[in-house]
Design a protein around this motif. Structure first.
Motif, PDB file in Angstrom:
ATOM      1  N   THR A 161      30.059  23.671 -28.151  1.00 52.80           N
ATOM      2  CA  THR A 161      29.701  25.046 -28.492  1.00 52.80           C
ATOM      3  C   THR A 161      29.304  25.153 -29.951  1.00 52.80           C
ATOM      4  OG1 THR A 161      31.187  25.926 -26.787  1.00 52.80           O
ATOM      5  CG2 THR A 161      30.574  27.427 -28.577  1.00 52.80           C
ATOM      6  N   LEU A 162      30.095  24.572 -30.831  1.00 55.90           N
ATOM      7  CA  LEU A 162      29.833  24.641 -32.269  1.00 55.90           C
ATOM      8  C   LEU A 162      28.530  23.935 -32.633  1.00 55.90           C
ATOM      9  CD1 LEU A 162      30.753  25.368 -35.159  1.00 55.90           C
ATOM     10  CD2 LEU A 162      31.960  23.166 -35.199  1.00 55.90           C
ATOM     11  N   ASN A 209      23.014  23.928 -34.413  1.00 54.90           N
ATOM     12  CA  ASN A 209      21.671  23.360 -34.242  1.00 54.90           C
ATOM     13  C   ASN A 209      20.617  24.424 -33.955  1.00 54.90           C
ATOM     14  OD1 ASN A 209      22.542  20.767 -34.758  1.00 54.90           O
ATOM     15  ND2 ASN A 209      22.708  20.212 -32.605  1.00 54.90           N
ATOM     16  N   GLU A 210      21.032  25.538 -33.401  1.00 55.90           N
ATOM     17  CA  GLU A 210      20.091  26.630 -33.113  1.00 55.90           C
ATOM     18  C   GLU A 210      19.890  27.562 -34.303  1.00 55.90           C
ATOM     19  OE1 GLU A 210      21.704  28.436 -29.577  1.00 55.90           O
ATOM     20  OE2 GLU A 210      20.920  26.830 -28.293  1.00 55.90           O
ATOM     21  N   THR A 211      20.537  27.267 -35.414  1.00 53.41           N
ATOM     22  CA  THR A 211      20.444  28.105 -36.605  1.00 53.41           C
ATOM     23  C   THR A 211      19.248  27.694 -37.450  1.00 53.41           C
ATOM     24  OG1 THR A 211      22.825  28.431 -36.647  1.00 53.41           O
ATOM     25  CG2 THR A 211      21.660  28.814 -38.708  1.00 53.41           C
ATOM     26  N   ASP A 212      18.425  28.673 -37.785  1.00 50.22           N
ATOM     27  CA  ASP A 212      17.277  28.436 -38.653  1.00 50.22           C
ATOM     28  C   ASP A 212      17.656  28.749 -40.095  1.00 50.22           C
ATOM     29  OD1 ASP A 212      15.552  27.770 -36.529  1.00 50.22           O
ATOM     30  OD2 ASP A 212      15.178  29.896 -36.133  1.00 50.22           O
ATOM     31  N   ALA A 257      26.804  29.025 -40.344  1.00 47.94           N
ATOM     32  CA  ALA A 257      26.730  29.212 -38.892  1.00 47.94           C
ATOM     33  C   ALA A 257      28.030  28.793 -38.207  1.00 47.94           C
ATOM     34  CB  ALA A 257      25.557  28.430 -38.310  1.00 47.94           C
ATOM     35  N   THR A 258      28.788  27.900 -38.827  1.00 48.00           N
ATOM     36  CA  THR A 258      30.067  27.515 -38.223  1.00 48.00           C
ATOM     37  C   THR A 258      30.990  28.731 -38.100  1.00 48.00           C
ATOM     38  OG1 THR A 258      31.161  26.853 -40.301  1.00 48.00           O
ATOM     39  CG2 THR A 258      29.884  25.149 -39.117  1.00 48.00           C
TER      40      THR A 258
END
Length: 181
Positions: free
Chosen positions: A60-61, A66-69, A78-79
């Motif tokens: 999930t993390l 990885n989907e964070t731009d 993002a964590t």
């Protein structure tokens, strides 16, 4: 699978020590013999629960990050977004690994799984900090892990509203300070 899902729900929701194999078998709709045939013992079921929870959190993390731009430090922040969503959806009683650490005897093999999970988390944040160009990624990662764990505890106790978001605000300051050193 139904046994593990049931045990996971009960262990997390009620506590590892509070849940017996009788309750797990009853809730899973199986006999105690079936439970023991599949897992061997309550301790082995506890280990399976912790490994499964760890795998779910890691996937999930990493997916969320990885989907964070944005710039590399956005992945560090993002964590906390992932933690916020996780706590809202799956983590009202705090960190399962901290809970297991408190509940299990010091020589229980589940203690090692809990330590490994925290070590992985620390290393993951250190990698993200290094990718962001932080000079001392290990120091920042340690600070961020403390914020993560603190947010979980504050959320589970209801002592701080939006604990993960507040931790993210503090993380922003720490990241900026680490970048300017």
């Amino acid at each position: 699978m139904r046994i593990l899902e049931t045990a996971s729900r009960l262990f997390y929701g009620l506590g590892i020590r509070a849940v017996g194999v009788e309750l797990i078998a009853e809730e899973a709709g199986v006999t105690k013999k079936t439970l023991y045939d599949r897992f061997g013992s309550k301790d082995d079921l506890i280990l399976a629960y912790l490994r499964a929870r760890d795998g779910l959190w890691r996937s999930t993390l990493v997916k969320y990050v990885n989907e964070t731009d944005g710039p590399p430090e956005a992945k560090l922040l993002a964590t906390f977004g992932a933690l916020h969503d996780w706590m809202r959806e799956r983590n009202p009683r705090g960190c399962a690994f901290v809970n297991a650490h408190v509940e299990l005897p010091s020589d229980h093999p589940g203690q090692e799984i809990a330590r490994e999970q925290k070590a992985w988390m620390l290393a993951y944040m250190e990698d993200l900090a290094a990718e962001a160009g932080i000079r001392s990624p290990d120091a920042l990662a340690a600070q961020l892990l403390i914020l993560h764990d603190g947010a979980c505890i504050a959320n589970s106790m209801g002592s701080v509203d939006e604990a993960a978001r507040r931790a993210e605000e503090m993380a922003t300051v720490l990241i900026e300070r680490a970048r300017t050193r």
